[in-house]
Each structure stands twice: as C-alpha cells, then as structure tokens.
Design a protein around this motif. Structure first.
Motif, short mmCIF file in Angstrom:
data_model
loop_
_atom_site.label_atom_id
_atom_site.label_comp_id
_atom_site.label_asym_id
_atom_site.label_seq_id
_atom_site.Cartn_x
_atom_site.Cartn_y
_atom_site.Cartn_z
N GLY A 169 90.86 -30.88 28.36
CA GLY A 169 90.96 -29.94 27.27
C GLY A 169 89.98 -28.79 27.44
O GLY A 169 89.90 -28.18 28.51
N GLU A 170 89.20 -28.53 26.40
CA GLU A 170 88.22 -27.44 26.48
C GLU A 170 86.89 -27.89 27.10
O GLU A 170 86.02 -27.06 27.34
N ALA A 171 86.76 -29.17 27.34
CA ALA A 171 85.49 -29.70 27.86
C ALA A 171 85.49 -29.68 29.39
O ALA A 171 86.33 -30.33 30.02
N GLN A 172 84.56 -28.95 29.97
CA GLN A 172 84.40 -28.97 31.43
C GLN A 172 83.40 -30.05 31.80
O GLN A 172 82.29 -30.11 31.25
N ILE A 173 83.78 -30.91 32.74
CA ILE A 173 82.96 -32.05 33.14
C ILE A 173 82.31 -31.84 34.50
O ILE A 173 81.16 -32.20 34.71
N LEU A 174 83.06 -31.26 35.44
CA LEU A 174 82.56 -31.04 36.80
C LEU A 174 82.30 -29.57 37.05
O LEU A 174 83.10 -28.71 36.66
N PHE A 175 81.19 -29.30 37.74
CA PHE A 175 80.78 -27.93 38.02
C PHE A 175 80.44 -27.80 39.50
O PHE A 175 79.34 -28.14 39.93
N GLY A 176 81.40 -27.36 40.29
CA GLY A 176 81.14 -27.06 41.69
C GLY A 176 80.77 -28.25 42.55
O GLY A 176 79.90 -28.16 43.43
N VAL A 177 81.42 -29.39 42.34
CA VAL A 177 81.10 -30.61 43.09
C VAL A 177 81.58 -30.50 44.53
O VAL A 177 82.73 -30.12 44.79
N ASP A 178 80.70 -30.81 45.46
CA ASP A 178 81.02 -30.87 46.89
C ASP A 178 80.72 -32.27 47.40
O ASP A 178 79.65 -32.82 47.11
N LEU A 179 81.63 -32.83 48.17
CA LEU A 179 81.35 -34.07 48.89
C LEU A 179 82.36 -34.22 50.02
O LEU A 179 83.40 -33.55 50.04
N ALA A 180 82.03 -35.07 50.97
CA ALA A 180 82.91 -35.30 52.11
C ALA A 180 82.75 -36.74 52.59
O ALA A 180 81.68 -37.33 52.47
N VAL A 181 83.84 -37.29 53.10
CA VAL A 181 83.83 -38.61 53.72
C VAL A 181 84.48 -38.47 55.09
O VAL A 181 85.64 -38.06 55.19
N GLY A 182 83.74 -38.78 56.14
CA GLY A 182 84.27 -38.71 57.48
C GLY A 182 84.92 -40.01 57.91
O GLY A 182 84.81 -41.05 57.23
N ALA A 183 85.61 -39.99 59.02
CA ALA A 183 86.28 -41.17 59.55
C ALA A 183 85.26 -42.29 59.79
O ALA A 183 84.23 -42.08 60.45
N GLY A 184 85.54 -43.46 59.25
CA GLY A 184 84.67 -44.61 59.45
C GLY A 184 83.41 -44.63 58.61
O GLY A 184 82.59 -45.53 58.74
N GLU A 185 83.25 -43.65 57.73
CA GLU A 185 82.05 -43.57 56.89
C GLU A 185 82.23 -44.32 55.57
O GLU A 185 83.33 -44.40 55.03
N VAL A 186 81.11 -44.82 55.05
CA VAL A 186 81.05 -45.30 53.67
C VAL A 186 80.13 -44.35 52.92
O VAL A 186 78.96 -44.19 53.27
N VAL A 187 80.66 -43.70 51.90
CA VAL A 187 79.91 -42.74 51.09
C VAL A 187 79.97 -43.19 49.64
O VAL A 187 81.02 -43.66 49.17
N THR A 188 78.86 -43.10 48.94
CA THR A 188 78.84 -43.48 47.52
C THR A 188 78.76 -42.24 46.65
O THR A 188 78.23 -41.19 47.04
N LEU A 189 79.28 -42.40 45.44
CA LEU A 189 79.13 -41.40 44.39
C LEU A 189 78.39 -42.09 43.26
O LEU A 189 78.91 -43.04 42.64
N LEU A 190 77.15 -41.67 43.01
CA LEU A 190 76.25 -42.34 42.09
C LEU A 190 75.94 -41.45 40.90
O LEU A 190 76.12 -40.24 40.93
N GLY A 191 75.40 -42.08 39.87
CA GLY A 191 74.98 -41.36 38.67
C GLY A 191 75.08 -42.26 37.46
O GLY A 191 75.77 -43.28 37.48
N ARG A 192 74.40 -41.88 36.41
CA ARG A 192 74.47 -42.64 35.17
C ARG A 192 75.85 -42.50 34.53
O ARG A 192 76.67 -41.69 34.96
N ASN A 193 76.10 -43.28 33.50
CA ASN A 193 77.37 -43.18 32.80
C ASN A 193 77.56 -41.78 32.23
O ASN A 193 76.62 -41.17 31.71
N GLY A 194 78.78 -41.29 32.32
CA GLY A 194 79.11 -40.00 31.73
C GLY A 194 78.72 -38.79 32.54
O GLY A 194 78.79 -37.65 32.06
#
Length: 232
Positions: free
Chosen positions: A12-37
């Motif tokens: 809706g009118e609420a923006q949650i993400l602002f310019g997020v960049d991330l990448a996962v390469g072949a064979g990689e394990v990448v985490t996305l961390l952060g508190r709730n919300g």
C-alpha cells in the motif's frame, strides 16, 4: 546467480525496503539477517514476485525477472521454503513431494528416492498427511518439496522458527549437507551462531536498508553488529 539491486518495495502506502542490494553466487550460502520487522520476508516476497517491487532489479542467471509472476521464478530455478512452511495439509508426504516434482535443467538431481535418502524421516512418514506431522517434520517436508523442483537456488524464510533445539540442529545439518552438495542457498533465520558455521556471507537489514554485510569471520569477530542490529 541471484542479483538484487536497489530494491524498493512495500505494501500500500507503506514503503518497507529502501535500495536493498544482495547477491548469491553459485554454490554460496548467504544469509539475510535482522530483527523482526526489518524487511527480510518482504525482500523474499519481492524476489519471488509475490509483491511487485517499486524500484530496482531482480535478476537470476543474468535474466531480468523483476516483478515476474511467482511461477516464472520457479521455472527459472528458484525453490522457496516459505515462512510458515505452507505444505498441503490434506495431502500425504509423498503427494506433497510429487506435486512439485520438476526437472527443467537436464536429468533430475533430486528424485523422490534421493529426497527420502536425504531426509529419511519423510520416508518413515510418507503415508501421513501434512497436518499429521510435527513442526520439524513439516519443515523437512517443505525443504524436500523445494528440492523436488530441482532448483538452482533454494530460499528458506525463517528456516527454524518455532522448532525445538534438537530439530533445529537437524535443519542446520541438512543445510550443511546441501552446501556440501554445491547447492546455492539464501536463508533467513535468527540463529546467528549456527548460520555463521554454515554461511559464506551475511547481509543485515535495519529498517529496510542494508546496514552491514560481511563474511562469517567478520560476523563472529564484530560483536557490535550483533548488539546493534540483531540484539544478540
């Protein structure tokens, strides 16, 4: 493999993400961390086409898939283990697995027999309906179901949320084994110490923005990251 660039998204009118960049390469394990919300699940939903990004780009294997329908992401080779598992409750374990079976990129690496060998508890419960399984068994089924799509990348949203410690350890062992198999994985979870033993790199979100990124060694050695962004 997976590249997310300058991603903006919201509801809706609420923006949650602002310019997020991330990448996962072949064979990689990448985490996305952060508190709730902080925007972790919103990031997954935007990647998977469950919400349409307001800006930015999602590409997979060099193909721009920004805002594509979820089935297009699955066809491209992304397998999702969603928050809340979302297995089919009235289908048996085996029916859940067969329902998602696909082999779009040559001979299937993950067959029913191989999933049963990899997750033997599913074989033991193969005739049980999804709603007859424990939470841990449902999570294993959700992982097996994603593997049956023979994906190039597996995304796990809240990999061990609500599970008993002994079951969490089984899930971590499963992810470590998948990494050893060469699977590419993007995983969201709150168990940072366990993730640091498995993952290659970590991305931390704070209020919808990337606040920190680094290797497992960086994460273990920087207690300020945990204190400031993860409350651990």
């Amino acid at each position: 493999m997976l590249t997310v660039e300058n991603l903006d998204a919201g509801y809706g009118e609420a923006q949650i993400l602002f310019g997020v960049d991330l990448a996962v390469g072949a064979g990689e394990v990448v985490t996305l961390l952060g508190r709730n919300g902080m925007g972790k699940t919103t990031t997954v939903r935007a990647i998977m086409g469950l919400i349409r990004p307001r800006a930015g780009r999602v590409s997979f294997g060099g193909v721009d898939l920004t805002g594509s329908a979820p089935f297009r992401l699955a066809q491209a080779g992304i397998g999702l283990v969603p928050e809340g598992r979302q297995i089919f409750p009235t289908l048996s374990v085996e029916e859940n697995l067969i329902a998602t079976a696909a082999s779009r990129f040559g001979p299937a690496r993950w067959t029913l027999g191989r999933v049963y060998a990899f997750l033997p508890r599913l074989k033991e419960r193969k005739a049980n309906r999804g709603n007859q399984l424990s939470g841990g068994e449902q999570q294993m089924l959700a992982i097996g179901r994603a593997l049956m799509t023979n994906p190039k990348l597996v995304i796990l949203d809240e990999a061990t949320e609500g599970l008993a410690p002994i079951i969490r350890q089984e899930i971590w062992s499963c992810l470590a084994a998948l990494k050893a198999e060469g699977e590419s994985i993007l995983v969201i979870d709150k168990n940072v110490d366990a993730l640091a033993r498995i993952a290659d790199r970590h991305v931390v979100l704070e209020k919808g923005r990337v606040a920190w990124r680094g290797s497992s060694d960086d994460l273990r050695s920087d207690s300020a990251v945990k204190d400031r962004f993860l409350h651990l």
